[in-house]
Write an enzyme that holds these catalytic residues in place. Structure first.
Site: not given
Ligand code: GRF
Length: 215
Positions: A106, A108, A135, A144
């Site tokens: 994932n 984050h 991360s 997370d």
């Molecule tokens: C990103 O900030 C990611 O880190 C988080 O959700 C957001 C998704 O953005 N998990 P996108 O849909 O990839 O534009």
């Protein structure tokens, strides 16, 4: 291009990280994009790239567990080498985790373990953090909390607001995530033991790009 390493990408919304993976896939292919939101704008990036999409609308199933079972079945059908969560806003259940041990990652938007959950940029600014970032981590049963693989960071600037900081971090995400996934595909990062192991190449590349790794 070494395309034997196939990933699936799970999204719920905008899909800018999906787009960065599409644009920078070198050592992996994207077998499918799955979404729990049929209206997720990011699905268009996959469609435009000719990547199969599947979406799962809660309203089409008698219960949320039924919907999640269908999503898991679709994920397994693709036989991915890695499951990539890119803005996927749904809890990953134990049966999904067990189906893909050490194979779910994932991204984050914070320097975990700081600021798990939502509103990371606002909370980092409110706390007066000097540095913030993103991360990539292995997914476990917590929110997370999984083992860290790599991070990218930036300064928080005096005139930053939530939007400006979020935009700067998103740029970092778009560099970090494809690098990590390509490195995993090339076995420059190995996750099979649940603790990342990094090749000499991965260590050098991380250093050159100011990514933090966790050997
Ligand atoms: C990103 O900030 C990611 O880190 C988080 O959700 C957001 C998704 O953005 N998990 P996108 O849909 O990839 O534009």
């Amino acid at each position: 291009m070494g395309k034997d390493f196939g990933i699936i990408v799970l999204i719920s919304g905008r899909g800018s990280n999906l787009k960065s993976l599409i644009d920078r896939r070198e050592s992996f292919s994207i077998l499918a994009t799955l979404s729990n939101k049929p209206e997720a704008p990011g699905l268009e990036y996959a469609q435009a790239a000719g990547i199969p999409i599947r979406s799962f609308d809660r309203r089409d199933y008698p219960s949320l567990p039924d919907m999640k079972a269908a999503l898991l079945e679709a994920a397994q059908e693709s036989k991915p080498s890695l499951v990539v969560l890119a803005g996927f806003m749904q809890i990953i259940e134990p049966d999904f985790l067990n189906a893909f041990p050490n194979k779910i990652v994932n991204i984050h938007p914070s320097l975990l373990p700081a600021y798990p959950g939502i509103d990371t940029h606002a909370r980092a600014l409110a706390a007066g953090e000097k540095r913030h970032g993103c991360s990539v981590h292995l997914v476990d049963a917590g929110v997370d909390t999984g083992t860290l693989i790599a991070q990218a960071s930036c300064d928080c600037l005096p005139d930053d607001d939530e939007a400006s900081l979020a935009a700067r971090v998103l740029k970092l995400e778009h560099n970090l995530f494809p690098w990590v996934i390509n490195a995993i595909a090339k076995e420059d990062i190995i996750l099979s033991s649940g603790r990342p192991r990094y090749s000499v190449v991965a260590k050098a590349e991380a250093k050159a790009q100011n990514f933090t790794i966790f050997p």
